[in-house]
Motif scaffolding. Structure first.
Motif, PDB file in Angstrom:
ATOM      1  N   THR A  43       0.861  -1.174   0.000  1.00 49.89           N
ATOM      2  CA  THR A  43       0.000   0.000   0.000  1.00 49.89           C
ATOM      3  C   THR A  43       0.896   1.223   0.000  1.00 49.89           C
ATOM      4  O   THR A  43       1.792   1.346   0.837  1.00 49.89           O
ATOM      5  N   LEU A  44       0.671   2.102  -0.965  1.00 48.24           N
ATOM      6  CA  LEU A  44       1.454   3.325  -1.094  1.00 48.24           C
ATOM      7  C   LEU A  44       0.593   4.515  -0.700  1.00 48.24           C
ATOM      8  O   LEU A  44      -0.553   4.627  -1.140  1.00 48.24           O
ATOM      9  N   LEU A  45       1.134   5.383   0.124  1.00 52.64           N
ATOM     10  CA  LEU A  45       0.487   6.633   0.499  1.00 52.64           C
ATOM     11  C   LEU A  45       1.254   7.754  -0.188  1.00 52.64           C
ATOM     12  O   LEU A  45       2.463   7.906   0.019  1.00 52.64           O
ATOM     13  N   ILE A  46       0.546   8.530  -1.016  1.00 51.58           N
ATOM     14  CA  ILE A  46       1.212   9.547  -1.820  1.00 51.58           C
ATOM     15  C   ILE A  46       0.440  10.855  -1.700  1.00 51.58           C
ATOM     16  O   ILE A  46      -0.712  10.945  -2.139  1.00 51.58           O
ATOM     17  N   GLY A  47       1.071  11.855  -1.125  1.00 50.11           N
ATOM     18  CA  GLY A  47       0.482  13.184  -1.068  1.00 50.11           C
ATOM     19  C   GLY A  47       0.840  13.926  -2.345  1.00 50.11           C
ATOM     20  O   GLY A  47       1.999  13.915  -2.775  1.00 50.11           O
ATOM     21  N   VAL A  48      -0.153  14.559  -2.968  1.00 46.70           N
ATOM     22  CA  VAL A  48       0.089  15.189  -4.268  1.00 46.70           C
ATOM     23  C   VAL A  48      -0.821  16.400  -4.453  1.00 46.70           C
ATOM     24  O   VAL A  48      -1.944  16.430  -3.930  1.00 46.70           O
ATOM     25  N   GLU A  49      -0.319  17.376  -5.183  1.00 46.57           N
ATOM     26  CA  GLU A  49      -1.138  18.542  -5.523  1.00 46.57           C
ATOM     27  C   GLU A  49      -2.244  18.108  -6.480  1.00 46.57           C
ATOM     28  O   GLU A  49      -2.070  17.173  -7.265  1.00 46.57           O
ATOM     29  N   ASP A  50      -3.374  18.799  -6.431  1.00 42.81           N
ATOM     30  CA  ASP A  50      -4.527  18.463  -7.277  1.00 42.81           C
ATOM     31  C   ASP A  50      -4.146  18.370  -8.756  1.00 42.81           C
ATOM     32  O   ASP A  50      -4.624  17.494  -9.479  1.00 42.81           O
ATOM     33  N   SER A  51      -3.273  19.248  -9.221  1.00 39.90           N
ATOM     34  CA  SER A  51      -2.907  19.295 -10.639  1.00 39.90           C
ATOM     35  C   SER A  51      -2.090  18.084 -11.092  1.00 39.90           C
ATOM     36  O   SER A  51      -1.971  17.825 -12.281  1.00 39.90           O
ATOM     37  N   LYS A  52      -1.528  17.326 -10.155  1.00 35.98           N
ATOM     38  CA  LYS A  52      -0.680  16.174 -10.504  1.00 35.98           C
ATOM     39  C   LYS A  52      -1.381  14.827 -10.321  1.00 35.98           C
ATOM     40  O   LYS A  52      -0.779  13.779 -10.550  1.00 35.98           O
ATOM     41  N   VAL A  53      -2.649  14.819  -9.914  1.00 40.20           N
ATOM     42  CA  VAL A  53      -3.363  13.574  -9.652  1.00 40.20           C
ATOM     43  C   VAL A  53      -3.454  12.712 -10.915  1.00 40.20           C
ATOM     44  O   VAL A  53      -3.155  11.514 -10.879  1.00 40.20           O
ATOM     45  N   ASP A  54      -3.829  13.301 -12.039  1.00 41.02           N
ATOM     46  CA  ASP A  54      -3.964  12.525 -13.277  1.00 41.02           C
ATOM     47  C   ASP A  54      -2.628  11.949 -13.726  1.00 41.02           C
ATOM     48  O   ASP A  54      -2.555  10.801 -14.180  1.00 41.02           O
ATOM     49  N   GLU A  55      -1.556  12.721 -13.611  1.00 40.68           N
ATOM     50  CA  GLU A  55      -0.218  12.227 -13.965  1.00 40.68           C
ATOM     51  C   GLU A  55       0.157  11.032 -13.097  1.00 40.68           C
ATOM     52  O   GLU A  55       0.672  10.027 -13.588  1.00 40.68           O
ATOM     53  N   LEU A  56      -0.113  11.140 -11.814  1.00 39.13           N
ATOM     54  CA  LEU A  56       0.201  10.059 -10.882  1.00 39.13           C
ATOM     55  C   LEU A  56      -0.594   8.795 -11.200  1.00 39.13           C
ATOM     56  O   LEU A  56      -0.042   7.687 -11.232  1.00 39.13           O
ATOM     57  N   ILE A  57      -1.869   8.944 -11.495  1.00 38.04           N
ATOM     58  CA  ILE A  57      -2.694   7.781 -11.842  1.00 38.04           C
ATOM     59  C   ILE A  57      -2.187   7.137 -13.128  1.00 38.04           C
ATOM     60  O   ILE A  57      -2.135   5.906 -13.244  1.00 38.04           O
ATOM     61  N   ASP A  58      -1.767   7.940 -14.097  1.00 38.64           N
ATOM     62  CA  ASP A  58      -1.214   7.397 -15.346  1.00 38.64           C
ATOM     63  C   ASP A  58       0.053   6.582 -15.088  1.00 38.64           C
ATOM     64  O   ASP A  58       0.259   5.522 -15.680  1.00 38.64           O
ATOM     65  N   ILE A  59       0.915   7.060 -14.197  1.00 37.51           N
ATOM     66  CA  ILE A  59       2.143   6.328 -13.859  1.00 37.51           C
ATOM     67  C   ILE A  59       1.799   4.992 -13.213  1.00 37.51           C
ATOM     68  O   ILE A  59       2.402   3.955 -13.526  1.00 37.51           O
ATOM     69  N   ILE A  60       0.815   4.989 -12.337  1.00 37.24           N
ATOM     70  CA  ILE A  60       0.398   3.739 -11.692  1.00 37.24           C
ATOM     71  C   ILE A  60      -0.161   2.773 -12.732  1.00 37.24           C
ATOM     72  O   ILE A  60       0.172   1.583 -12.738  1.00 37.24           O
ATOM     73  N   LYS A  61      -0.988   3.271 -13.656  1.00 42.69           N
ATOM     74  CA  LYS A  61      -1.549   2.416 -14.718  1.00 42.69           C
ATOM     75  C   LYS A  61      -0.456   1.783 -15.569  1.00 42.69           C
ATOM     76  O   LYS A  61      -0.529   0.616 -15.933  1.00 42.69           O
ATOM     77  N   GLU A  62       0.579   2.556 -15.904  1.00 42.54           N
ATOM     78  CA  GLU A  62       1.666   2.064 -16.751  1.00 42.54           C
ATOM     79  C   GLU A  62       2.474   0.958 -16.080  1.00 42.54           C
ATOM     80  O   GLU A  62       3.018   0.087 -16.749  1.00 42.54           O
ATOM     81  N   ASN A  63       2.572   0.999 -14.764  1.00 43.22           N
ATOM     82  CA  ASN A  63       3.444   0.075 -14.048  1.00 43.22           C
ATOM     83  C   ASN A  63       2.733  -1.081 -13.357  1.00 43.22           C
ATOM     84  O   ASN A  63       3.394  -2.009 -12.887  1.00 43.22           O
TER      85      ASN A  63
END
Length: 109
Positions: A43-63
């Motif tokens: 389980t990963l806990l990642i704090g992120v700015e609202d503007s980076k949420v989609d980028e972060l989800i894309d990285i998770i999808k790719e990996n």
């Protein structure tokens, strides 16, 4: 600000953490265990700015790619009066479960 809680399969976590670290996301890693097969998850806990949420989800999808696997379920812990004969079943492993939570306040000490 958002908190992403991502539950990923242990086989996928190393590549994902490398990419997240390279892209300067701050991640807290927790070892967790799945319920049905009692298999290892992270389980990963990642704090992120609202503007980076989609980028972060894309990285998770790719990996974290979901895939089919044949396995036998573990024996029941209790409640069986007869003989337990495990039959192979096909399950989906990998992928990710992601929760996005609003953060009311963020304090770093």
């Amino acid at each position: 600000m958002k908190l992403l809680i991502a539950i990923v399969h242990d086989d996928d976590v190393h590549a994902l953490l490398e990419e997240l670290t390279a892209k300067e996301f701050r991640v807290t890693k927790l070892a967790t265990t799945g319920g049905f097969l009692r298999s290892g998850n992270t389980t990963l806990l990642i704090g992120v700015e609202d503007s980076k949420v989609d980028e972060l989800i894309d990285i998770i999808k790719e990996n974290c790619e979901a895939r089919e696997q044949i396995t036998t379920p573990p024996a029941p812990v209790s409640g069986t009066a007869g003989v337990f004969i495990p039959y192979p079943i096909e399950i989906t492993v990998g992928g990710a479960t992601i929760f996005v939570v609003d953060i009311e306040k963020y304090i770093k000490l």
